[in-house]
Design a protein around this motif. Sequence first.
Motif, PDB file in Angstrom:
ATOM      1  N   THR A   5      12.135   8.818  -5.210  1.00 25.66           N
ATOM      2  CA  THR A   5      13.084   8.635  -4.114  1.00 25.66           C
ATOM      3  C   THR A   5      12.878   9.695  -3.037  1.00 25.66           C
ATOM      4  OG1 THR A   5      14.687   7.703  -5.664  1.00 25.66           O
ATOM      5  CG2 THR A   5      15.533   8.476  -3.541  1.00 25.66           C
ATOM      6  N   LEU A   6      12.641  10.917  -3.435  1.00 25.29           N
ATOM      7  CA  LEU A   6      12.392  11.979  -2.454  1.00 25.29           C
ATOM      8  C   LEU A   6      11.110  11.727  -1.675  1.00 25.29           C
ATOM      9  CD1 LEU A   6      13.441  15.148  -4.489  1.00 25.29           C
ATOM     10  CD2 LEU A   6      14.667  14.049  -2.606  1.00 25.29           C
ATOM     11  N   ILE A   7      10.075  11.259  -2.351  1.00 23.68           N
ATOM     12  CA  ILE A   7       8.813  10.969  -1.665  1.00 23.68           C
ATOM     13  C   ILE A   7       8.987   9.794  -0.704  1.00 23.68           C
ATOM     14  CG2 ILE A   7       6.427  10.205  -1.997  1.00 23.68           C
ATOM     15  CD1 ILE A   7       6.360  11.845  -4.544  1.00 23.68           C
ATOM     16  N   VAL A   8       9.737   8.781  -1.115  1.00 24.13           N
ATOM     17  CA  VAL A   8       9.995   7.642  -0.229  1.00 24.13           C
ATOM     18  C   VAL A   8      10.741   8.109   1.024  1.00 24.13           C
ATOM     19  CG1 VAL A   8      11.369   5.538   0.004  1.00 24.13           C
ATOM     20  CG2 VAL A   8       9.908   5.831  -1.972  1.00 24.13           C
ATOM     21  N   ILE A   9      11.762   8.933   0.850  1.00 24.82           N
ATOM     22  CA  ILE A   9      12.527   9.439   1.999  1.00 24.82           C
ATOM     23  C   ILE A   9      11.637  10.284   2.903  1.00 24.82           C
ATOM     24  CG2 ILE A   9      14.391  11.015   2.649  1.00 24.82           C
ATOM     25  CD1 ILE A   9      15.891   9.989   0.160  1.00 24.82           C
ATOM     26  N   TRP A  10      10.755  11.061   2.314  1.00 23.94           N
ATOM     27  CA  TRP A  10       9.877  11.938   3.079  1.00 23.94           C
ATOM     28  C   TRP A  10       8.852  11.139   3.889  1.00 23.94           C
ATOM     29  CZ3 TRP A  10       4.858  14.163   1.077  1.00 23.94           C
ATOM     30  CH2 TRP A  10       4.331  15.098   1.960  1.00 23.94           C
ATOM     31  N   ARG A  11       8.310  10.051   3.303  1.00 27.88           N
ATOM     32  CA  ARG A  11       7.241   9.296   3.949  1.00 27.88           C
ATOM     33  C   ARG A  11       7.723   8.088   4.744  1.00 27.88           C
ATOM     34  NH1 ARG A  11       2.641   7.605   0.359  1.00 27.88           N
ATOM     35  NH2 ARG A  11       1.833   7.092   2.389  1.00 27.88           N
ATOM     36  N   LEU A  12       8.989   7.714   4.644  1.00 29.06           N
ATOM     37  CA  LEU A  12       9.490   6.501   5.295  1.00 29.06           C
ATOM     38  C   LEU A  12       9.385   6.531   6.820  1.00 29.06           C
ATOM     39  CD1 LEU A  12      10.694   3.754   4.664  1.00 29.06           C
ATOM     40  CD2 LEU A  12      12.946   4.777   4.866  1.00 29.06           C
ATOM     41  N   PRO A  13       9.709   7.617   7.514  1.00 33.42           N
ATOM     42  CA  PRO A  13       9.587   7.584   8.986  1.00 33.42           C
ATOM     43  C   PRO A  13       8.163   7.296   9.463  1.00 33.42           C
ATOM     44  CG  PRO A  13      10.913   9.452   8.322  1.00 33.42           C
ATOM     45  CD  PRO A  13      10.342   8.863   7.068  1.00 33.42           C
ATOM     46  N   ARG A  14       7.165   7.866   8.806  1.00 33.73           N
ATOM     47  CA  ARG A  14       5.784   7.604   9.213  1.00 33.73           C
ATOM     48  C   ARG A  14       5.405   6.151   8.949  1.00 33.73           C
ATOM     49  NH1 ARG A  14       0.173  10.237   7.098  1.00 33.73           N
ATOM     50  NH2 ARG A  14      -1.125   9.121   8.568  1.00 33.73           N
ATOM     51  N   PHE A  15       5.838   5.607   7.803  1.00 32.58           N
ATOM     52  CA  PHE A  15       5.556   4.204   7.493  1.00 32.58           C
ATOM     53  C   PHE A  15       6.171   3.292   8.546  1.00 32.58           C
ATOM     54  CE2 PHE A  15       7.279   0.339   5.481  1.00 32.58           C
ATOM     55  CZ  PHE A  15       6.092  -0.314   5.219  1.00 32.58           C
ATOM     56  N   LEU A  16       7.423   3.540   8.911  1.00 34.55           N
ATOM     57  CA  LEU A  16       8.083   2.697   9.910  1.00 34.55           C
ATOM     58  C   LEU A  16       7.427   2.835  11.288  1.00 34.55           C
ATOM     59  CD1 LEU A  16      11.813   3.199   8.903  1.00 34.55           C
ATOM     60  CD2 LEU A  16      10.338   1.232   8.446  1.00 34.55           C
ATOM     61  N   ASP A  17       6.997   4.037  11.646  1.00 36.59           N
ATOM     62  CA  ASP A  17       6.302   4.229  12.915  1.00 36.59           C
ATOM     63  C   ASP A  17       4.976   3.479  12.938  1.00 36.59           C
ATOM     64  OD1 ASP A  17       8.318   5.791  13.911  1.00 36.59           O
ATOM     65  OD2 ASP A  17       7.325   7.701  13.452  1.00 36.59           O
ATOM     66  N   ASP A  18       4.225   3.535  11.834  1.00 31.44           N
ATOM     67  CA  ASP A  18       2.949   2.821  11.757  1.00 31.44           C
ATOM     68  C   ASP A  18       3.142   1.316  11.880  1.00 31.44           C
ATOM     69  OD1 ASP A  18       1.643   5.210  11.460  1.00 31.44           O
ATOM     70  OD2 ASP A  18       1.344   5.008   9.281  1.00 31.44           O
ATOM     71  N   VAL A  19       4.118   0.786  11.182  1.00 31.37           N
ATOM     72  CA  VAL A  19       4.355  -0.657  11.219  1.00 31.37           C
ATOM     73  C   VAL A  19       4.849  -1.086  12.596  1.00 31.37           C
ATOM     74  CG1 VAL A  19       5.794  -2.517  10.295  1.00 31.37           C
ATOM     75  CG2 VAL A  19       4.717  -0.906   8.749  1.00 31.37           C
ATOM     76  N   SER A  20       5.771  -0.343  13.171  1.00 33.36           N
ATOM     77  CA  SER A  20       6.287  -0.734  14.493  1.00 33.36           C
ATOM     78  C   SER A  20       5.214  -0.596  15.567  1.00 33.36           C
ATOM     79  CB  SER A  20       7.523   0.078  14.848  1.00 33.36           C
ATOM     80  OG  SER A  20       7.190   1.438  14.971  1.00 33.36           O
ATOM     81  N   ALA A  66       0.829  -1.202   0.000  1.00 34.27           N
ATOM     82  CA  ALA A  66       0.000   0.000   0.000  1.00 34.27           C
ATOM     83  C   ALA A  66       0.868   1.259   0.000  1.00 34.27           C
ATOM     84  CB  ALA A  66      -0.924   0.000   1.219  1.00 34.27           C
ATOM     85  N   TYR A  67       1.963   1.226   0.738  1.00 33.33           N
ATOM     86  CA  TYR A  67       2.896   2.360   0.807  1.00 33.33           C
ATOM     87  C   TYR A  67       3.509   2.629  -0.572  1.00 33.33           C
ATOM     88  CZ  TYR A  67       7.323   4.664   2.105  1.00 33.33           C
ATOM     89  OH  TYR A  67       8.398   5.498   2.185  1.00 33.33           O
ATOM     90  N   LEU A  68       4.022   1.595  -1.213  1.00 31.59           N
ATOM     91  CA  LEU A  68       4.645   1.776  -2.529  1.00 31.59           C
ATOM     92  C   LEU A  68       3.613   2.131  -3.591  1.00 31.59           C
ATOM     93  CD1 LEU A  68       7.289  -1.072  -2.486  1.00 31.59           C
ATOM     94  CD2 LEU A  68       7.648   1.375  -2.205  1.00 31.59           C
ATOM     95  N   GLY A  69       2.415   1.574  -3.489  1.00 36.85           N
ATOM     96  CA  GLY A  69       1.358   1.921  -4.445  1.00 36.85           C
ATOM     97  C   GLY A  69       0.954   3.383  -4.345  1.00 36.85           C
ATOM     98  N   SER A  70       0.858   3.897  -3.122  1.00 38.64           N
ATOM     99  CA  SER A  70       0.497   5.306  -2.966  1.00 38.64           C
ATOM    100  C   SER A  70       1.610   6.219  -3.480  1.00 38.64           C
ATOM    101  CB  SER A  70       0.168   5.619  -1.510  1.00 38.64           C
ATOM    102  OG  SER A  70       1.312   5.465  -0.701  1.00 38.64           O
ATOM    103  N   ILE A  71       2.858   5.810  -3.288  1.00 39.03           N
ATOM    104  CA  ILE A  71       3.977   6.597  -3.814  1.00 39.03           C
ATOM    105  C   ILE A  71       3.961   6.583  -5.336  1.00 39.03           C
ATOM    106  CG2 ILE A  71       6.494   6.653  -4.028  1.00 39.03           C
ATOM    107  CD1 ILE A  71       6.569   5.849  -1.077  1.00 39.03           C
ATOM    108  N   TYR A  72       3.698   5.427  -5.919  1.00 39.23           N
ATOM    109  CA  TYR A  72       3.633   5.296  -7.376  1.00 39.23           C
ATOM    110  C   TYR A  72       2.545   6.211  -7.947  1.00 39.23           C
ATOM    111  CZ  TYR A  72       3.105   2.952 -11.893  1.00 39.23           C
ATOM    112  OH  TYR A  72       3.017   2.677 -13.226  1.00 39.23           O
ATOM    113  N   LEU A  73       1.381   6.210  -7.336  1.00 42.94           N
ATOM    114  CA  LEU A  73       0.297   7.077  -7.812  1.00 42.94           C
ATOM    115  C   LEU A  73       0.633   8.558  -7.629  1.00 42.94           C
ATOM    116  CD1 LEU A  73      -2.849   5.127  -6.607  1.00 42.94           C
ATOM    117  CD2 LEU A  73      -2.002   5.379  -8.945  1.00 42.94           C
ATOM    118  N   ALA A  74       1.311   8.889  -6.540  1.00 43.80           N
ATOM    119  CA  ALA A  74       1.698  10.287  -6.319  1.00 43.80           C
ATOM    120  C   ALA A  74       2.695  10.746  -7.372  1.00 43.80           C
ATOM    121  CB  ALA A  74       2.279  10.456  -4.924  1.00 43.80           C
TER     122      ALA A  74
END
Length: 134
Positions: free
Chosen positions: A109-124, A46-54
């Motif tokens: 890559t910039l969007i992944v770097i920007w959204r990665l901390p929130r994704f990791l917090d949600d998963v953890s 879902a994370y990668l799909g939303s980045i792809y659409l963005a």
Amino acid sequence: MPLHLVSPFDREVEAPPGDNRRGTISTRHWRQPLRDICFILIKAGAYLGSIYLAVLGLPLLFFLLLAGGDLGLFFMHLGNLAAHYLAADHARQAGFINELKLGLFGVATLIVIWRLPRFLDDVSAALAPRKEVS
């Protein structure tokens, strides 16, 4: 009669006391990591799909901003870009495609770097052991 379904995964193979056969396997040991892996894969998809659409929506947003929100001007810019692309020779078309791929990959890559901390917090937070309230 109520419907009560117990799958083979829901019941644990129990050996009688004193029976030390090696074939008995407890499903508790592998079910939780399997659940966690499936959860992580679904969240990552879902994370990668939303980045792809963005990333695919950003050129559309750029051209809409360039046209000032007017759809007539938007399609005029898009037609101009398509006409120049078709009029170019093969080497220039390939160069444009390579630059476009590089640009979209950089934006992704910039969007992944920007959204990665929130994704990791949600998963953890979702995988953290929950305290039982009694």
